[in-house]
Design a protein around this motif. Structure first.
Motif, PDB file in Angstrom:
ATOM      1  N   MET A   1       0.852  -1.207   0.000  1.00 27.38           N
ATOM      2  CA  MET A   1       0.000   0.000   0.000  1.00 27.38           C
ATOM      3  C   MET A   1       0.875   1.241   0.000  1.00 27.38           C
ATOM      4  N   GLU A  91       0.310  -6.822   0.795  1.00 27.52           N
ATOM      5  CA  GLU A  91      -0.939  -7.190   0.147  1.00 27.52           C
ATOM      6  C   GLU A  91      -0.808  -8.601  -0.417  1.00 27.52           C
ATOM      7  N   THR A 200      -9.104  -3.802   1.385  1.00 23.04           N
ATOM      8  CA  THR A 200      -8.591  -2.951   0.312  1.00 23.04           C
ATOM      9  C   THR A 200      -8.222  -3.858  -0.858  1.00 23.04           C
ATOM     10  N   TYR A 201      -8.479  -3.364  -2.065  1.00 24.06           N
ATOM     11  CA  TYR A 201      -8.237  -4.165  -3.265  1.00 24.06           C
ATOM     12  C   TYR A 201      -7.432  -3.361  -4.280  1.00 24.06           C
ATOM     13  N   ASP A 202      -6.495  -4.059  -4.917  1.00 25.94           N
ATOM     14  CA  ASP A 202      -5.713  -3.505  -6.022  1.00 25.94           C
ATOM     15  C   ASP A 202      -5.985  -4.345  -7.266  1.00 25.94           C
ATOM     16  N   SER A 203      -5.919  -3.708  -8.422  1.00 25.89           N
ATOM     17  CA  SER A 203      -6.078  -4.457  -9.665  1.00 25.89           C
ATOM     18  C   SER A 203      -5.575  -3.625 -10.828  1.00 25.89           C
ATOM     19  N   ASN A 204      -4.989  -4.292 -11.805  1.00 30.12           N
ATOM     20  CA  ASN A 204      -4.645  -3.669 -13.084  1.00 30.12           C
ATOM     21  C   ASN A 204      -5.725  -4.087 -14.082  1.00 30.12           C
ATOM     22  N   ASP A 256      -5.690   1.154  -6.833  1.00 33.22           N
ATOM     23  CA  ASP A 256      -4.934   0.904  -5.612  1.00 33.22           C
ATOM     24  C   ASP A 256      -5.798   1.236  -4.404  1.00 33.22           C
ATOM     25  N   ASP A 257      -5.905   0.296  -3.495  1.00 30.93           N
ATOM     26  CA  ASP A 257      -6.603   0.489  -2.220  1.00 30.93           C
ATOM     27  C   ASP A 257      -8.058   0.935  -2.396  1.00 30.93           C
ATOM     28  N   ASN A 342      -4.656  -9.137  -9.046  1.00 31.08           N
ATOM     29  CA  ASN A 342      -5.617  -8.764  -8.018  1.00 31.08           C
ATOM     30  C   ASN A 342      -5.059  -9.036  -6.631  1.00 31.08           C
TER      31      ASN A 342
END
Length: 410
Positions: A1, A91, A200-204, A256-257, A342
């Motif tokens: 993060m 993460e 919290t989630y991240d993804s491209n 992001d987040d 993810n």
């Protein structure tokens, strides 16, 4: 993060500048690659006691002192330093977690025991921490069931109770026709400190889309309008039309987040209004930060939270597509969104909560213990509204009487 403050759109990177009409679509997406090599979420199993909440000076209870790295004793004033753990906020791969935990659901995980380090009383609960109902001491987890994800990070309390009361008092004074019961909440010890779980989630993301681009054009038209003398005259005007053309393209955006509330204890919309949170204040999880406060266990599984996060992402991606289409109006027919890399983590966020009864109904007020933002429900005092209406009527009657008297005297 990232340690930086969250971007203007919650959970999303800053949007790209709008393209000039007629430019080619966005660059192709980055080639898909394996998710970063990261460790899985820490299992929440039985853990040995690693700290004590008993004051070394007088034997009373310590509690986390908001805005510091100290545990404080209100009885004798002793401060005990919280030693930072040798860890970083990590993460975890959502895809790997789902593959390994297809049959793991928090609803199937049993409650566990919290033990008071002051009087030794135990309480069976699903909360991560609480306050002892017998002596007011800190209840700390002595056993955490297997399968329960341990928080990766925590945003410690920054707003102390006195400051929370001050912020609440400002909020109360700005409420028109608030009953006295609401004001009493701000002048008593009615605020309870609680940590709320968030995912919290991240993804491209990479998105192919089809739609239509609408461009305005104008034609000169005529119409008959009244001339104001009982006749008619011809008027020319510009009529706007929209020319629609097929559009397709590709947009890419990293997220992001993206925050998703992990518990149904409170209304998600109200909690969202308390933002934005300063995510840069997050620290690696330590039990010490929970001492003296309640901490709610998540009841929303990470895979279910991921679906809610995707809904937030889609709303942002739609804006990207409209910018990419350009023109004066846009229609989106279809979007094919691919989510890569993810990642997720569990984060605890602090707030002060006051719940009170008025007219047979429960009302709730919350103070963001990270920023001081106040959000809450408020009742209206019927007698205050009635008095205000009567005062208005009397004022109008007085003005009318004064006008009548002045005319008679004249």
């Amino acid at each position: 993060m990232s340690d930086q403050a969250p971007p203007p759109i919650p959970g999303a990177a800053p949007p790209p500048p709008p393209p000039v009409p007629g430019t080619p679509p966005a660059a192709p997406p980055m080639p898909a690659g394996p998710a970063p090599d990261v460790p899985p979420p820490r299992p929440a199993q039985a853990q040995p006691e690693t700290f004590t909440s008993v004051c070394p000076g007088c034997g009373s209870q310590l509690a986390y002192q908001p805005g510091t790295m100290m545990l404080h004793c209100d009885t004798c004033g002793t401060d005990v330093e919280i030693k930072p753990v040798d860890a970083r906020i990590t993460e975890h791969s959502l895809d790997e977690w789902e593959a390994a935990n297809q049959n793991t659901f928090v609803a199937k995980i049993a409650a566990f025991e919290l033990t008071c380090q002051n009087c030794g009383a135990t309480s069976t609960t699903t909360d991560l921490s609480s306050i002892c109902q017998f002596c007011g001491g800190a209840l700390v987890a002595t056993d955490r069931p297997e399968g329960l994800i341990t928080p990766e990070a925590v945003i410690p309390f920054q707003v102390q109770k006195k400051q929370a009361h001050d912020e609440f008092g400002k909020w109360v004074t700005s409420r028109w026709f608030a009953p006295n019961a609401l004001k009493k909440v701000g002048s008593t010890e009615g605020l309870t400190g609680t940590y709320l779980p968030h995912w919290t989630y991240d993804s491209n993301t990479a998105t192919d889309y089809t739609g239509q681009r609408g461009d305005y054009y104008y034609t000169t038209e005529t119409r008959q309008v009244s001339d104001g003398r009982g006749g008619w005259r011809t008027e020319t005007y510009q009529q706007r039309h929209t020319a629609w053309h097929h559009a397709s393209g590709h947009v890419a955006r990293p997220f992001d987040d993206v925050l998703v509330l992990g518990a149904h204890t409170l209304d998600p919309e109200k909690v969202q209004k308390m933002g934005p949170w300063r995510l840069g204040d997050a620290k690696p999880f330590q039990d010490e930060f929970l001492t003296g406060f309640a901490a709610v266990r998540y009841d929303l599984d990470p895979q279910a939270g991921a679906e809610q996060a995707k809904q937030q992402m889609v709303a942002v991606i739609q804006d990207d597509v409209r910018r990419d289409i350009g023109g004066d109006e846009q229609r989106i027919s279809h979007m094919d969104v691919v989510y890569r890399d993810n990642m997720f983590k569990l984060l605890l966020m602090p707030l002060w909560i006051a719940t009170y009864l008025y007219a047979g109904k429960t009302w709730q007020v919350m103070v963001n213990a990270n920023t001081g933002e106040v959000v809450g429900d408020r009742p209206y005092s019927a007698w205050k509204i009635t008095l205000a209406v009567l005062a208005g009527v009397l004022l109008v009657a007085g003005i009318v009487a004064a006008v009548v008297l002045s005319r008679r005297s004249g």
